[in-house]
Design an enzyme around this catalytic site. Structure first.
Site, short mmCIF file in Angstrom:
data_model
loop_
_atom_site.label_atom_id
_atom_site.label_comp_id
_atom_site.label_asym_id
_atom_site.label_seq_id
_atom_site.Cartn_x
_atom_site.Cartn_y
_atom_site.Cartn_z
CE1 TYR A 1 -3.18 3.05 0.50
CE2 TYR A 1 -2.07 3.38 2.61
CZ TYR A 1 -2.94 3.82 1.62
OH TYR A 1 -3.56 5.04 1.75
CD GLU B 1 -11.37 2.28 3.33
OE1 GLU B 1 -10.33 2.01 4.01
OE2 GLU B 1 -11.33 2.62 2.14
C1 3EB Z 1 -7.60 6.11 6.07
O1 3EB Z 1 -8.46 6.81 6.60
C2 3EB Z 1 -8.03 4.76 5.61
O2 3EB Z 1 -5.15 5.75 -0.05
O3 3EB Z 1 -6.77 6.37 -1.37
C3 3EB Z 1 -9.16 5.49 2.90
C4 3EB Z 1 -9.53 6.09 1.70
C5 3EB Z 1 -7.86 5.03 3.06
C6 3EB Z 1 -8.60 6.23 0.67
C7 3EB Z 1 -6.35 5.97 -0.27
C8 3EB Z 1 -6.95 5.18 2.01
C9 3EB Z 1 -7.32 5.77 0.82
O4 3EB Z 1 -6.42 6.46 5.94
C10 3EB Z 1 -7.42 4.35 4.32
#
Ligand code: 3EB
Length: 327
Positions: free
Chosen positions: A139, A310
């Site tokens: 990631y 999520e």
């Molecule tokens: C967060 O709040 C959870 O890398 O595009 C949520 C939405 C999250 C988008 C992205 C990552 C992304 O950090 C992870």
């Protein structure tokens, strides 16, 4: 663009039925089950549905849509809106970081040259999202490549986004976007640190996304939202509390946007790391949401290992009172 409305709904009709309509901007099928078509506004998303019924996601607009394909890209555009998707093979690119940069380079070049150059909302699906340790986690490598692709185009105002791990074909990176003729307005969550300001402990490149985007016309496109408060994950190991917290974050965004509660025109997409958590997550949704709120649960991994759920979605609120989602 007032009056040019995008609609998003979950529908049970077959893909060909939705695809033959001239106002269809995109149709998404989830999982590996049904056949794909060669239609360029039809996308198969490699996340299996966890519900018995598996509707498709349907985007439609007030007008006639043109559709096309170019190399790794497929697109559709009409009435001020554009859907564009790109699929990149990591092996051909030399790894996830290079694949991510390549996907963004292709996507952004196409969008910049189009009549709908303003990025509103992006979804990113990659395999083995939590594989690798520390700054080598996939990631984090994805975030590095995405940031380079955006920086090369001078983009510093980020769209809303979702990034989820799939269990489909290894090496497949799928990125798709919604764009418009006019810019949207990014919105942050007062309960959360903006993702692009995350401290160094989460990786060398902070994630490039806004918590939500107010679309031209006023609808809200909400990014993937998890049990993050400030910049920290909360309730590790407790799926019930994580689901409650994610929904509290969604409600904070609605408050911030001065939008009403989720209703029958506010489709939500729920990403579930462990299929056995589907039932407690459904129960949490039932505790907090109007039963009319459309929702689908998909099997996918969240970008931090400790996060189990999520949620992303839309609130069409004021603009959509008249039959959003109806044919
Ligand atoms: C967060 O709040 C959870 O890398 O595009 C949520 C939405 C999250 C988008 C992205 C990552 C992304 O950090 C992870």
């Amino acid at each position: 663009m007032r009056g040019s409305v995008l609609r998003v709904a979950y529908r049970g009709e077959s893909a060909p039925t939705l695809l033959e309509r001239s106002d269809t901007l995109a149709v998404f099928d989830f999982g590996e089950g049904a056949d794909g078509t060669s239609d360029s506004c039809h996308l198969r998303v490699p996340l299996p549905p966890l519900d018995d019924e598996a509707p498709r996601e349907w985007w439609s607009v007030d007008g006639t849509v043109s559709r096309g394909r170019a190399d790794a890209l497929q697109w559709a555009a009409g009435a001020g809106w554009r859907f564009v998707a790109v699929e990149v093979d990591e092996v051909g690119c030399g790894g996830i970081e290079a694949a991510s940069e390549r996907a963004y380079t292709l996507l952004l070049a196409h969008v910049a040259a189009s009549p709908e150059p303003h990025l509103q909302r992006i979804w990113n699906y990659l395999g083995a999202i939590n594989a690798g340790d520390g700054d080598g986690e996939r990631y984090r490598l994805f975030c590095n490549g995405r940031a380079r692709g955006l920086a090369a185009r001078g983009i510093t105002a980020y769209p809303a986004a979702t990034a989820i791990g799939h269990h489909g074909r290894p090496g497949l990176l799928q990125v798709y976007a919604l764009c418009a003729t006019e810019p949207g307005e990014a919105l942050e969550n007062p309960r959360q640190v903006s993702a692009w300001k995350y401290p160094r402990q989460y990786g060398p490149t902070a994630p490039s996304f806004a918590r939500a985007m107010q679309l031209p016309g006023g609808a809200l496109a909400i990014s993937g939202t998890a049990a993050v408060i400030g910049h920290a994950s909360h309730h590790a190991g407790d799926v019930n509390a994580q689901a409650d917290e994610a929904i509290a974050n969604l409600h904070a965004l609605l408050d911030r946007a001065a939008l009403p509660a989720f209703d029958a025109s506010s489709p939500l997409k729920v990403y579930v790391r462990r299929p056995q958590d589907a039932e407690p997550i459904r129960a949490a949704l039932a505790r907090h949401l109007d039963p009319a709120v459309p929702r689908i649960l998909l099997h996918g991994d969240i970008c931090r290992r400790e996060l189990l759920v999520e949620i992303d979605g839309w609130q069409f609120g004021r603009e959509s009172r008249m039959g959003n989602g109806e044919p």
